[in-house]
Design a protein around this motif. Structure first.
Motif, PDB file in Angstrom:
ATOM      1  N   PRO A  89      10.156   0.835  -0.164  1.00  0.00           N
ATOM      2  CA  PRO A  89      10.725   1.947  -0.935  1.00  0.00           C
ATOM      3  C   PRO A  89      10.885   1.665  -2.417  1.00  0.00           C
ATOM      4  CG  PRO A  89      12.435   0.828   0.275  1.00  0.00           C
ATOM      5  CD  PRO A  89      11.127   0.226   0.730  1.00  0.00           C
ATOM      6  N   TYR A  90      10.671   0.446  -2.828  1.00  0.00           N
ATOM      7  CA  TYR A  90      10.831   0.100  -4.234  1.00  0.00           C
ATOM      8  C   TYR A  90       9.475  -0.172  -4.875  1.00  0.00           C
ATOM      9  CZ  TYR A  90      15.387  -0.505  -2.198  1.00  0.00           C
ATOM     10  OH  TYR A  90      16.540  -0.290  -1.500  1.00  0.00           O
ATOM     11  N   THR A  91       8.492   0.599  -4.481  1.00  0.00           N
ATOM     12  CA  THR A  91       7.128   0.394  -4.936  1.00  0.00           C
ATOM     13  C   THR A  91       6.620   1.631  -5.670  1.00  0.00           C
ATOM     14  OG1 THR A  91       6.715  -1.031  -3.033  1.00  0.00           O
ATOM     15  CG2 THR A  91       4.795  -0.171  -4.176  1.00  0.00           C
ATOM     16  N   ILE A  92       5.922   1.384  -6.756  1.00  0.00           N
ATOM     17  CA  ILE A  92       5.265   2.457  -7.500  1.00  0.00           C
ATOM     18  C   ILE A  92       3.759   2.251  -7.340  1.00  0.00           C
ATOM     19  CG2 ILE A  92       4.920   3.483  -9.786  1.00  0.00           C
ATOM     20  CD1 ILE A  92       7.772   3.771  -8.617  1.00  0.00           C
ATOM     21  N   VAL A  93       3.072   3.311  -6.933  1.00  0.00           N
ATOM     22  CA  VAL A  93       1.627   3.237  -6.689  1.00  0.00           C
ATOM     23  C   VAL A  93       0.877   4.150  -7.657  1.00  0.00           C
ATOM     24  CG1 VAL A  93       1.709   2.508  -4.274  1.00  0.00           C
ATOM     25  CG2 VAL A  93       1.907   4.927  -4.833  1.00  0.00           C
ATOM     26  N   ASN A  94      -0.423   3.934  -7.720  1.00  0.00           N
ATOM     27  CA  ASN A  94      -1.294   4.710  -8.599  1.00  0.00           C
ATOM     28  C   ASN A  94      -1.861   5.926  -7.871  1.00  0.00           C
ATOM     29  OD1 ASN A  94      -1.136   2.850 -10.783  1.00  0.00           O
ATOM     30  ND2 ASN A  94      -2.550   1.515  -9.690  1.00  0.00           N
ATOM     31  N   GLN A  95      -2.508   6.784  -8.652  1.00  0.00           N
ATOM     32  CA  GLN A  95      -3.130   7.982  -8.111  1.00  0.00           C
ATOM     33  C   GLN A  95      -4.179   7.618  -7.060  1.00  0.00           C
ATOM     34  OE1 GLN A  95      -4.936  10.431 -11.114  1.00  0.00           O
ATOM     35  NE2 GLN A  95      -4.720  12.254  -9.868  1.00  0.00           N
ATOM     36  N   HIS A  96      -4.219   8.368  -5.981  1.00  0.00           N
ATOM     37  CA  HIS A  96      -5.175   8.235  -4.872  1.00  0.00           C
ATOM     38  C   HIS A  96      -4.994   6.952  -4.068  1.00  0.00           C
ATOM     39  CE1 HIS A  96      -7.102  11.767  -6.406  1.00  0.00           C
ATOM     40  NE2 HIS A  96      -7.381  11.179  -7.551  1.00  0.00           N
ATOM     41  N   TRP A  97      -3.820   6.346  -4.104  1.00  0.00           N
ATOM     42  CA  TRP A  97      -3.580   5.088  -3.390  1.00  0.00           C
ATOM     43  C   TRP A  97      -3.845   5.217  -1.897  1.00  0.00           C
ATOM     44  CZ3 TRP A  97       0.085   4.443   0.452  1.00  0.00           C
ATOM     45  CH2 TRP A  97       0.990   5.500   0.620  1.00  0.00           C
ATOM     46  N   LEU A  98      -3.382   6.303  -1.281  1.00  0.00           N
ATOM     47  CA  LEU A  98      -3.530   6.452   0.163  1.00  0.00           C
ATOM     48  C   LEU A  98      -4.972   6.786   0.539  1.00  0.00           C
ATOM     49  CD1 LEU A  98      -2.060   6.294   2.832  1.00  0.00           C
ATOM     50  CD2 LEU A  98      -1.409   8.697   2.563  1.00  0.00           C
TER      51      LEU A  98
END
Length: 190
Positions: A89-98
């Motif tokens: 829950p303390y993670t920031i991801v980039n666009q289209h990560w999934l």
């Protein structure tokens, strides 16, 4: 569809920020968000209850909430997705990560866990073979163990495993290829 597992503790604002980030940047992949809410601050439950009704994220199919658990057991029992994604829950991801996680996991032969690394990567850049006998470059560790945000096919587990480290060990011991995808990285904010 992907079942995204998330454990939220008492950090209400950080949890909301991370959830908004993961949903906004998922790349349109259909997902269900399954959340364990621990701690005394239950405002996150109210937030999660309203997010599905808001229709803000059209790819969010459902939200499931489990309170005060320290294992993933109830989330596995509730999961309906073809893939499972464990998300800190303390993670920031980039666009289209999934979308990228699903792409690599689907296309590489004998994929176990496809993961997004926290921070900088010091692993080997290595080509793995696809189902079409083409090479796809990924970052692979010497010991086949990964961490960070990761995804795997739900039906690859012979039985549900309820601790993150046990899941990693299962895929490693059973000969699956675990790797970091080269198109993404993430930042752990705590």
């Amino acid at each position: 569809m992907v079942s995204v597992f998330l454990i939220c503790n008492n950090d209400y604002w950080l949890s909301i920020y991370a959830i908004e980030n993961l949903l906004k940047n998922s790349g349109g992949v259909e997902l269900e968000l399954l959340v364990i809410v621990n701690g005394e601050d239950k405002r996150i439950i109210q937030y999660l209850s309203t997010i599905i009704d808001s229709k803000k994220y059209l790819n969010l199919i459902t939200v499931g909430i489990v309170e005060n658990e320290d294992s993933l057991e109830k989330l596995f029992l509730e999961a309906k997705g073809e893939y499972i994604c464990l998300f800190n829950p303390y993670t920031i991801v980039n666009q289209h990560w999934l979308m990228d996680l699903v792409y690599y996991n689907y296309n590489i032969q004998n994929s176990g866990i496809s993961a997004i690394y926290y921070g900088l990567n010091n692993n080997k850049f290595k080509p793995l073979i696809s189902h079409n006998d083409e090479f796809i470059n990924v970052w692979q560790t010497n010991d086949n163990i990964v961490s960070g945000v990761f995804l795997f096919k739900k039906d690859f587990l012979q039985q549900p495993i309820y601790q993150e480290q046990d899941i990693i060990d299962y895929f490693t011991k059973n000969g699956y290829l675990n790797y970091y995808i080269p198109t993404q990285n993430s930042i752990k904010i705590i």
